[in-house]
Design a protein around this motif. Structure first.
Motif, PDB file in Angstrom:
ATOM      1  N   PHE A 140       0.812  -1.210   0.000  1.00 17.46           N
ATOM      2  CA  PHE A 140       0.000   0.000   0.000  1.00 17.46           C
ATOM      3  C   PHE A 140       0.854   1.272   0.000  1.00 17.46           C
ATOM      4  O   PHE A 140       0.341   2.357   0.267  1.00 17.46           O
TER       5      PHE A 140
ATOM      6  N   LEU B  52      -0.446  -1.493   7.854  1.00 18.63           N
ATOM      7  CA  LEU B  52      -1.473  -0.471   7.556  1.00 18.63           C
ATOM      8  C   LEU B  52      -2.223  -0.021   8.793  1.00 18.63           C
ATOM      9  O   LEU B  52      -2.693   1.132   8.834  1.00 18.63           O
ATOM     10  N   MET B  53      -2.368  -0.853   9.812  1.00 19.64           N
ATOM     11  CA  MET B  53      -3.112  -0.434  11.005  1.00 19.64           C
ATOM     12  C   MET B  53      -2.392   0.727  11.691  1.00 19.64           C
ATOM     13  O   MET B  53      -3.019   1.657  12.194  1.00 19.64           O
TER      14      MET B  53
ATOM     15  N   GLU C  97      -2.428   3.890   9.037  1.00 23.62           N
ATOM     16  CA  GLU C  97      -3.740   4.518   8.869  1.00 23.62           C
ATOM     17  C   GLU C  97      -4.211   5.216  10.154  1.00 23.62           C
ATOM     18  O   GLU C  97      -5.019   6.141  10.095  1.00 23.62           O
TER      19      GLU C  97
ATOM     20  N   ALA D 125     -10.231  -3.830  -5.451  1.00 23.81           N
ATOM     21  CA  ALA D 125      -9.568  -4.227  -4.201  1.00 23.81           C
ATOM     22  C   ALA D 125      -9.638  -3.059  -3.218  1.00 23.81           C
ATOM     23  O   ALA D 125      -9.551  -1.901  -3.620  1.00 23.81           O
ATOM     24  N   PRO D 126      -9.795  -3.351  -1.928  1.00 20.67           N
ATOM     25  CA  PRO D 126      -9.942  -2.279  -0.950  1.00 20.67           C
ATOM     26  C   PRO D 126      -8.648  -1.485  -0.751  1.00 20.67           C
ATOM     27  O   PRO D 126      -7.553  -2.022  -0.893  1.00 20.67           O
ATOM     28  N   THR D 127      -8.808  -0.236  -0.398  1.00 21.38           N
ATOM     29  CA  THR D 127      -7.655   0.578  -0.025  1.00 21.38           C
ATOM     30  C   THR D 127      -7.252   0.231   1.410  1.00 21.38           C
ATOM     31  O   THR D 127      -8.023  -0.378   2.161  1.00 21.38           O
ATOM     32  N   SER D 128      -6.046   0.663   1.800  1.00 18.55           N
ATOM     33  CA  SER D 128      -5.612   0.442   3.187  1.00 18.55           C
ATOM     34  C   SER D 128      -6.542   1.169   4.153  1.00 18.55           C
ATOM     35  O   SER D 128      -6.842   0.671   5.241  1.00 18.55           O
ATOM     36  N   ARG D 129      -7.069   2.317   3.744  1.00 18.18           N
ATOM     37  CA  ARG D 129      -7.981   3.058   4.609  1.00 18.18           C
ATOM     38  C   ARG D 129      -9.279   2.267   4.837  1.00 18.18           C
ATOM     39  O   ARG D 129      -9.788   2.206   5.958  1.00 18.18           O
TER      40      ARG D 129
ATOM     41  N   ILE E 176      -9.640  -1.040   4.627  1.00 20.08           N
ATOM     42  CA  ILE E 176      -9.358  -2.225   5.454  1.00 20.08           C
ATOM     43  C   ILE E 176      -9.240  -1.817   6.922  1.00 20.08           C
ATOM     44  O   ILE E 176      -9.786  -2.477   7.817  1.00 20.08           O
ATOM     45  N   PHE E 177      -8.537  -0.721   7.162  1.00 18.35           N
ATOM     46  CA  PHE E 177      -8.382  -0.189   8.524  1.00 18.35           C
ATOM     47  C   PHE E 177      -9.759   0.055   9.148  1.00 18.35           C
ATOM     48  O   PHE E 177     -10.060  -0.433  10.249  1.00 18.35           O
TER      49      PHE E 177
END
Lengths: 190, 190
Positions: free
Chosen positions: A136, A142-143, A146, B45-49, B51-52
């Motif tokens: 990404f 990413l946790m 973000e 596909a989902p962004t990192s935001r 998924i977070f």
């Protein structure tokens, strides 16, 4: 504004001195730094339960968590620090952070573990350990990344390797400056 | 009771299959398992935001976080999982966990990094990387271990190395059994 100063520098022999220098730098920007080892232990060395409770109390007291997310004995941040960032974020604290390793997690992961050469998928880049690394463009998991973005901040990251990443406070001070700037912008409505 | 199933197995190519098997095992104990990849992404596909946000929503929906804290590409747990454990703990969720590596963090740290030979102090055992490792008899960083203890649980830990630690669900099932037992004991007031 009170800042909880999270990071693996608590494991240095001179951790208290680092904490003192960090608190001084905080004061220069009008912040109060709360360092994990600030809690006074009278008598015997504290138990892990006492340290846990004291750190959580400092995070609750703080307005923000300023975390050293430099890779710690691995390609990623210290999981104790990551726990504290998650704890603070859930309580609505601002999350600010710096990272003394340059580049993206994926580059560190490929260098340390090796890519399989198979094409990347939605799951990320396949690595030689049988798992993927996310792709990404972020500096770490990413946790963590973000949580910063959700706080309106970007990670303050080194452009090249830092010699003594747990004692060099250049990035820490840059993160303080970014926090102070963000605060001024919020106050003036810019 | 709903369990958020945290852990680095989301980075496996067959992560969804692992999630499906975990959810099945949860159902066998009367629990509902919430797996990070359960969120349906329509289209791209989902962004990192995304998924977070989805993972945090699942944790908020859950009553407990059941985390795979097996060392991930290091001697310690995955920092993304550690963030989620901290986030859930702050919101009052029960924290349960298992770890497929035997022994204490300090043993893994000494084996991977090397001790200096200098005597241990209140700061822990001095290691060759210039930092200490804490010496509290815990399986990983005290923030993780004490969050479990504060939840009235102990880590479910392997007695010896596990061959395929992110696919082998033996410890996961043992953690479910411990959670179910703890719940019965709470309900019956034992």
């Amino acid at each position: 504004m009170k800042l909880y100063l999270a990071g693996p520098e608590v494991f240095l022999a001179d951790a208290r001195e680092i904490g003192r220098r960090k608190a001084e730098l905080c004061a220069g920007y009008g912040f109060t730094g709360l360092f994990p080892l600030d809690t006074e232990w009278h008598g015997a060395a504290p138990t892990s339960r006492a340290i846990f409770a004291a750190n959580l109390a400092l995070i609750r007291e703080a307005d923000a968590v300023l975390a050293n997310l430099t890779p710690f004995r691995s390609i990623s941040a210290d999981p104790g620090t990551a726990f504290e960032v998650g704890y603070g974020f859930a309580l609505g604290k601002i999350v600010a952070a710096y990272c003394a390793a340059p580049g993206e997690l994926k580059h560190r992961a490929v260098a340390a573990i090796g890519a399989t050469g198979a094409p990347a998928t939605d799951a990320g880049i396949p690595l030689a350990d049988g798992l993927h690394v996310e792709d990404f463009g972020l500096f770490d998991n990413l946790m963590l990344a973000e949580a910063l973005i959700a706080s309106g901040l970007q990670v303050v990251q080194a452009q090249q390797e830092v010699d003594d990443p747990f004692r060099d406070l250049t990035l820490f001070e840059a993160a303080l400056a970014a926090l102070a700037r963000g605060r001024r912008e919020t106050i003036t409505g810019r």
